[in-house]
Design an enzyme around this catalytic site. Structure first.
Site, short mmCIF file in Angstrom:
data_model
loop_
_atom_site.label_atom_id
_atom_site.label_comp_id
_atom_site.label_asym_id
_atom_site.label_seq_id
_atom_site.Cartn_x
_atom_site.Cartn_y
_atom_site.Cartn_z
N HIS A 25 0.93 -1.22 0.04
CA HIS A 25 -0.07 -0.14 -0.07
C HIS A 25 0.77 1.39 0.00
CE1 HIS A 25 -3.30 -2.65 1.08
NE2 HIS A 25 -3.79 -2.06 0.34
N HIS A 31 -2.19 -5.46 -6.51
CA HIS A 31 -2.43 -6.76 -5.82
C HIS A 31 -3.85 -7.15 -5.82
CE1 HIS A 31 -2.76 -3.51 -2.79
NE2 HIS A 31 -3.75 -4.23 -2.13
N CYS A 66 -14.56 -6.69 2.56
CA CYS A 66 -13.45 -6.84 1.54
C CYS A 66 -12.25 -7.15 2.09
CB CYS A 66 -13.51 -5.38 0.87
SG CYS A 66 -13.48 -3.91 1.96
N HIS A 68 -8.18 -9.12 1.10
CA HIS A 68 -6.96 -9.85 0.14
C HIS A 68 -6.97 -11.34 0.74
CE1 HIS A 68 -6.05 -5.38 1.37
NE2 HIS A 68 -5.81 -5.20 0.22
N GLU A 86 -15.34 -10.65 9.51
CA GLU A 86 -15.68 -9.36 9.55
C GLU A 86 -17.19 -9.28 9.97
OE1 GLU A 86 -15.01 -6.61 6.41
OE2 GLU A 86 -13.28 -7.62 6.04
N GLU A 111 -4.02 2.52 -2.64
CA GLU A 111 -4.82 1.34 -2.89
C GLU A 111 -4.61 1.26 -4.51
OE1 GLU A 111 -7.94 -0.91 -1.02
OE2 GLU A 111 -6.18 -0.54 0.10
N GLU A 113 -5.72 -2.24 -6.59
CA GLU A 113 -6.09 -3.52 -6.46
C GLU A 113 -6.95 -3.85 -7.71
OE1 GLU A 113 -6.66 -3.72 -1.69
OE2 GLU A 113 -8.53 -3.32 -3.02
#
Length: 176
Positions: A25, A31, A66, A68, A86, A111, A113
Site C-alpha cells: 500500500h 495486488h 472486503c 485480500h 468481519e 490502494e 487493487e
C-alpha cells in the site's frame, strides 16, 4: 502479530509475487483483492461502516466485506473466510466481475487493487467484529444511489466504483 502478505498481480490477474500488505500500500503496487456484496430477499444491500480505527477509510460506509486473499488461498476461500471474520456469518458467494482501481489516501497509502466482486444472499442478523465494523444496515438500492449522489464522501472509493459496476452488470443480466 503475524505479517500479513498480499498477492501482487499483473493486469491479467497473474501472480507476480507477494509482499507485506502495508508495504504494497505504501508503494501502490497492484495486488489481488475482493469485495463481497450481500443482499436480503427484498433486494436490500448490506452496508457496513468501517471501524473508525482502520488504517484507511475509517468511519466510511462500504459493502459487506472486503480484503485480500493470502498466498496459497483462492479468492473464493478468502471471501468466505473474511465474511465470517468481519460480519459473523456464512452464505453462498458467487463471483460476479472484477475491476482494477487505484486511489491515494491522505495518510500516504495507495490502494491499487484488482478487485474480485462476489455476491450473496443472507437474511439473518450479522454479528460483526467490532474492530472491523462500527455499524451495519440493510438498505434499498435506491437509497444507496441517492446517497452516492448527495454524499459520496461518506462511502469508500472502491464501493462507489464497484456499486456502479454491479448495477451495470445486473442490468445486463436482466436484459439477457
Amino acid at each position: 502479530m503475524k505479517e500479513e502478505l498480499v498477492i501482487l498481480v499483473d493486469n491479467q490477474d497473474q501472480e507476480v509475487g507477494v509482499m507485506e500488505k502495508m508495504q504494497a500500500h505504501r508503494e501502490g503496487l497492484l495486488h489481488r483483492a475482493f469485495s463481497v456484496f450481500i443482499f436480503d430477499q427484498q433486494d436490500n444491500m448490506l452496508l457496513h461502516q468501517r471501524a473508525f480505527e482502520k488504517y484507511h477509510s475509517g468511519g466510511l460506509w462500504t459493502n459487506a466485506c472486503c480484503s485480500h486473499p493470502r498466498p496459497g488461498e483462492s479468492v473464493q476461500e478468502a471471501a468466505d473466510r473474511r465474511l465470517m471474520e468481519e460480519m459473523g456469518f456464512h452464505c453462498s458467494l458467487n463471483p460476479s466481475f472484477s475491476f482494477i482501481y487505484q486511489t491515494e489516501f491522505d495518510n500516504g497509502l495507495t490502494e491499487h487493487e484488482l478487485d474480485h466482486v462476489f455476491v450473496g444472499e443472507f437474511d439473518g442478523e450479522p454479528r460483526p467484529e467490532p474492530s472491523e465494523v462500527a455499524a451495519w444496515k440493510f438498505v434499498s438500492l435506491e437509497y444507496i444511489q441517492a446517497q452516492l449522489k448527495q454524499q459520496p464522501q461518506d462511502y469508500t472509493v472502491w464501493f462507489r466504483i464497484a456499486f456502479e459496476k454491479l448495477m451495470q452488470h445486473s442490468n445486463k443480466l436482466k436484459q439477457q
